[in-house]
Scaffold this active site. Sequence first.
Site, PDB file in Angstrom:
ATOM      1  N   SER A  45       0.828  -1.209   0.000  1.00  0.00           N
ATOM      2  CA  SER A  45       0.000   0.000   0.000  1.00  0.00           C
ATOM      3  C   SER A  45       0.863   1.259   0.000  1.00  0.00           C
ATOM      4  CB  SER A  45      -0.916   0.025   1.221  1.00  0.00           C
ATOM      5  OG  SER A  45      -1.794  -1.071   1.231  1.00  0.00           O
TER       6      SER A  45
HETATM    7  N1  SAH Z   1      -0.833  -4.843   4.210  1.00  0.00           N
HETATM    8  C1  SAH Z   1      -0.220  -5.154   2.933  1.00  0.00           C
HETATM    9  C2  SAH Z   1      -1.121  -4.762   1.781  1.00  0.00           C
HETATM   10  C3  SAH Z   1      -1.156  -5.826   0.733  1.00  0.00           C
HETATM   11  S1  SAH Z   1      -2.406  -5.658  -0.502  1.00  0.00           S
HETATM   12  C4  SAH Z   1       1.151  -4.518   2.827  1.00  0.00           C
HETATM   13  O1  SAH Z   1       1.481  -3.654   3.661  1.00  0.00           O
HETATM   14  O2  SAH Z   1       1.931  -4.894   1.945  1.00  0.00           O
HETATM   15  C5  SAH Z   1      -3.738  -6.596   0.184  1.00  0.00           C
HETATM   16  C6  SAH Z   1      -3.470  -8.033   0.559  1.00  0.00           C
HETATM   17  O3  SAH Z   1      -4.723  -8.617   0.950  1.00  0.00           O
HETATM   18  C7  SAH Z   1      -2.932  -8.905  -0.552  1.00  0.00           C
HETATM   19  O4  SAH Z   1      -1.741  -9.517  -0.143  1.00  0.00           O
HETATM   20  C8  SAH Z   1      -4.043  -9.947  -0.782  1.00  0.00           C
HETATM   21  O5  SAH Z   1      -3.559 -11.212  -1.159  1.00  0.00           O
HETATM   22  C9  SAH Z   1      -4.711  -9.987   0.570  1.00  0.00           C
HETATM   23  N2  SAH Z   1      -6.093 -10.475   0.567  1.00  0.00           N
HETATM   24  C10 SAH Z   1      -7.042 -10.318  -0.387  1.00  0.00           C
HETATM   25  N3  SAH Z   1      -8.188 -10.929  -0.011  1.00  0.00           N
HETATM   26  C11 SAH Z   1      -7.957 -11.493   1.212  1.00  0.00           C
HETATM   27  C12 SAH Z   1      -8.747 -12.280   2.115  1.00  0.00           C
HETATM   28  N4  SAH Z   1     -10.003 -12.610   1.851  1.00  0.00           N
HETATM   29  N5  SAH Z   1      -8.157 -12.681   3.271  1.00  0.00           N
HETATM   30  C13 SAH Z   1      -6.873 -12.365   3.568  1.00  0.00           C
HETATM   31  N6  SAH Z   1      -6.081 -11.639   2.747  1.00  0.00           N
HETATM   32  C14 SAH Z   1      -6.607 -11.204   1.582  1.00  0.00           C
END
Ligand code: SAH
Length: 213
Positions: free
Chosen positions: A64
């Site tokens: 993000s």
């Molecule tokens: N907090 C992360 C943001 C990653 S983007 C960072 O700082 O890098 C969002 C993430 O949510 C992705 O890795 C994606 O695989 C995950 N995601 C999507 N749907 C999800 C679900 N139902 N349960 C858990 N994780 C999920």
Amino acid sequence: MKDTFTHRGMRNKLVKILRKKGITNPDVLQAISTIPRHLFMDSGFVDHAYVDKAFPIGAEQTISQPYTVARQTELLNVKKGDKILEIGTGSGYQTAVLLEMKAIVYSIERQNELFKKTKLFLPKLGYRPKKLIFGDGYIGLESEAPFDGIIVTAGAPYVPNPLLAQLKVGGKLVIPVGDAVQIMNVFTRTSATSFEKEKFGEFRFVPLLEDKN
Ligand code: SAH
């Protein structure tokens, strides 16, 4: 895995930008000035680590934007020792921010590849979440509930009920809700049966996927 004087200088500039954009919580700014964000990104993108933008981390996911991480963390109102659940571990950068703020962190990721990579990576930097879970964030983490805060780092088409149910009274759920564009929603649990809802502007996240996807 190197963190140099140059990287630290770039982080200080990023912190200045975040302050200008309205981030005021000193613990959040301190965490961002400390964490080597470039090490959370694919090597090809290292030069972009300290601009205020989201970037790919593999498996079609993104780390993000720093402003988004800062804003969500600020809205979560994290205090030392708080028990926090993160949905969407991804690169682990947001997890590291929460750990820098001395929270006890549980985090769920549904992509096995990212889950495994981040589980190995975080301890290398000295970051030790209480638990990283490979699973579905829509159901939260009943076995460890209730939480002082829950932060969802993917765009949710709706607010999953289990996440509200797993908050302590006084606890907050910070969740971007919407499809192409999301509105940052903050729910504060005011009693066993009541929640207060506030909205904080537009953001863009990758989608919170349901199992059938
Ligand atoms: N907090 C992360 C943001 C990653 S983007 C960072 O700082 O890098 C969002 C993430 O949510 C992705 O890795 C994606 O695989 C995950 N995601 C999507 N749907 C999800 C679900 N139902 N349960 C858990 N994780 C999920």
